[in-house]
Write a protein that holds these residues in place. Structure first.
Motif, mmCIF file in Angstrom:
data_model
loop_
_atom_site.group_PDB
_atom_site.id
_atom_site.type_symbol
_atom_site.label_atom_id
_atom_site.label_comp_id
_atom_site.label_asym_id
_atom_site.label_seq_id
_atom_site.Cartn_x
_atom_site.Cartn_y
_atom_site.Cartn_z
ATOM 1 N N LYS A 1 0.823 -1.205 0.000
ATOM 2 C CA LYS A 1 0.000 0.000 0.000
ATOM 3 C C LYS A 1 0.860 1.259 0.000
ATOM 4 N N LYS A 2 1.970 1.232 0.723
ATOM 5 C CA LYS A 2 2.865 2.392 0.766
ATOM 6 C C LYS A 2 3.314 2.792 -0.635
ATOM 7 N N ILE A 3 3.789 1.806 -1.387
ATOM 8 C CA ILE A 3 4.317 2.084 -2.721
ATOM 9 C C ILE A 3 3.206 2.537 -3.667
ATOM 10 N N ALA A 4 2.028 1.964 -3.516
ATOM 11 C CA ALA A 4 0.926 2.266 -4.425
ATOM 12 C C ALA A 4 0.246 3.591 -4.137
ATOM 13 N N ARG A 5 0.354 4.100 -2.886
ATOM 14 C CA ARG A 5 -0.464 5.242 -2.495
ATOM 15 C C ARG A 5 0.296 6.557 -2.347
ATOM 16 N N TYR A 6 1.580 6.504 -1.939
ATOM 17 C CA TYR A 6 2.230 7.736 -1.501
ATOM 18 C C TYR A 6 3.125 8.354 -2.562
ATOM 19 N N GLU A 7 2.952 9.668 -2.723
ATOM 20 C CA GLU A 7 3.579 10.431 -3.795
ATOM 21 C C GLU A 7 5.096 10.364 -3.770
ATOM 22 N N GLU A 8 5.685 10.140 -2.619
ATOM 23 C CA GLU A 8 7.143 10.095 -2.524
ATOM 24 C C GLU A 8 7.726 8.945 -3.350
ATOM 25 N N ASN A 9 6.909 7.933 -3.648
ATOM 26 C CA ASN A 9 7.377 6.795 -4.438
ATOM 27 C C ASN A 9 7.341 7.061 -5.947
ATOM 28 N N LEU A 10 6.645 8.108 -6.349
ATOM 29 C CA LEU A 10 6.615 8.528 -7.751
ATOM 30 C C LEU A 10 6.290 10.027 -7.760
ATOM 31 N N PRO A 11 7.266 10.866 -7.392
ATOM 32 C CA PRO A 11 7.028 12.303 -7.245
ATOM 33 C C PRO A 11 6.479 12.940 -8.518
ATOM 34 N N LEU A 12 5.633 13.945 -8.328
ATOM 35 C CA LEU A 12 4.896 14.541 -9.433
ATOM 36 C C LEU A 12 5.788 15.120 -10.523
ATOM 37 N N ALA A 13 6.725 15.984 -10.154
ATOM 38 C CA ALA A 13 7.539 16.656 -11.180
ATOM 39 C C ALA A 13 8.370 15.674 -12.013
ATOM 40 N N PRO A 14 9.100 14.727 -11.381
ATOM 41 C CA PRO A 14 9.826 13.736 -12.189
ATOM 42 C C PRO A 14 8.900 12.863 -13.032
ATOM 43 N N LEU A 15 7.721 12.541 -12.492
ATOM 44 C CA LEU A 15 6.743 11.754 -13.254
ATOM 45 C C LEU A 15 6.349 12.485 -14.534
ATOM 46 N N LEU A 16 5.985 13.758 -14.409
ATOM 47 C CA LEU A 16 5.554 14.521 -15.577
ATOM 48 C C LEU A 16 6.687 14.710 -16.585
ATOM 49 N N LYS A 17 7.877 14.918 -16.085
ATOM 50 C CA LYS A 17 9.028 15.084 -16.980
ATOM 51 C C LYS A 17 9.287 13.812 -17.779
ATOM 52 N N LYS A 18 9.231 12.663 -17.113
ATOM 53 C CA LYS A 18 9.490 11.391 -17.809
ATOM 54 C C LYS A 18 8.349 11.064 -18.774
ATOM 55 N N VAL A 19 7.118 11.356 -18.385
ATOM 56 C CA VAL A 19 5.981 11.158 -19.280
ATOM 57 C C VAL A 19 6.160 11.976 -20.550
ATOM 58 N N ASN A 20 6.528 13.225 -20.393
ATOM 59 C CA ASN A 20 6.701 14.135 -21.528
ATOM 60 C C ASN A 20 7.713 13.588 -22.532
ATOM 61 N N SER A 21 8.792 13.027 -22.032
ATOM 62 C CA SER A 21 9.840 12.497 -22.910
ATOM 63 C C SER A 21 9.497 11.118 -23.465
ATOM 64 N N SER A 22 8.451 10.472 -22.921
ATOM 65 C CA SER A 22 8.066 9.121 -23.354
ATOM 66 C C SER A 22 6.923 9.128 -24.359
ATOM 67 N N LEU A 23 6.377 10.317 -24.637
ATOM 68 C CA LEU A 23 5.261 10.438 -25.569
ATOM 69 C C LEU A 23 5.742 10.798 -26.973
ATOM 70 N N LYS A 24 4.973 10.378 -27.975
ATOM 71 C CA LYS A 24 5.205 10.820 -29.339
ATOM 72 C C LYS A 24 4.860 12.308 -29.450
ATOM 73 N N GLU A 25 5.148 12.911 -30.585
ATOM 74 C CA GLU A 25 5.015 14.367 -30.722
ATOM 75 C C GLU A 25 3.605 14.879 -30.422
#
Length: 226
Positions: free
Chosen positions: A115-139
């Motif tokens: 539950k810790k890993i699935a629920r808490y933002e520290e395990n997938l912080p917002l800013a790094p998540l969005l940055k990696k998503v942006n670079s993983s998408l097509k144009e």
């Protein structure tokens, strides 16, 4: 759709089903990545309803086993990656990325590691998540996700260019209560203005609202805890 889940771990809830319904409003196709698959519910529902090539990345091995079991149970093909999304380099980019990521602040901790890993933002912080998503998408790729409504301003501030929010929908427990969940569609290089969809109210007094009931019926999920 029958979905096996851990009896003592994190289980999907209405957040994921509301997100599934929101995603279903858009013409999902081609290569789709789900970040943080859990038991696989979100990606499997989208793959059931749309013709897509589904990839799921899940950091927890125990949950990856449930994803494979549920994929086989429901006859839906997917490619599973058991890695940390922030550290993994895919060999392709995606048309769509979908996710119900961990977004709770770490003020109230669970003793259950799953539950810790699935629920808490520290395990997938917002800013790094969005940055990696942006670079993983097509144009012209899109990121469709849900998050804590109270953190909407943080999402706007952290969203990297050229990602732009195009659609927003708020989910309320019931009328008179504050919104708890925000559903967001962001697209790279979009010139569209933001569309705010009609809000969803989960309950009417002590019963599910008619709209919520329709969403649950549309999803048609049956949870089996083992």
């Amino acid at each position: 759709m029958i979905l096996h889940q851990p009896k003592d771990g994190y289980c999907y809830n209405s957040d994921t089903l509301f997100l599934y319904n929101f995603i279903s409003k858009f013409p999902i196709k081609n290569d789709v990545l789900e970040i943080g698959g859990g038991c696989g519910v979100l990606g499997l529902l989208i793959a059931r309803d749309f013709k897509i090539n589904l990839t799921v990345i899940e950091i927890q091995k125990i949950m990856a086993q449930f994803i494979l079991q549920n994929s086989e149970q429901n006859g839906i093909k997917l490619h599973l990656v058991v890695e940390n999304f922030l550290n993994y380099n895919f060999d392709k980019k995606f048309d769509y990325i979908i996710s119900n990521p961990p977004f709770y602040k770490s003020t109230l901790k669970s003793d259950n590691q799953i539950k810790k890993i699935a629920r808490y933002e520290e395990n997938l912080p917002l800013a790094p998540l969005l940055k990696k998503v942006n670079s993983s998408l097509k144009e012209k790729g899109e990121f469709i996700f849900c998050y804590d409504a109270k953190q909407f301003d943080e999402i706007v501030k952290a969203l990297p260019k050229p990602l732009k929010i195009t659609d927003v929908q708020l989910v309320y427990p019931k009328k008179g209560k504050d919104a708890k969940l925000v559903l967001i569609r962001a697209k790279r290089h979009s010139k569209s203005m933001v569309k705010f969809h009609s809000p969803i109210f989960n309950f009417e007094e002590d019963k599910f609202s008619k709209e919520a009931e329709e969403i649950y019926k549309k999803a048609g999920t049956i949870s089996v805890k083992v």
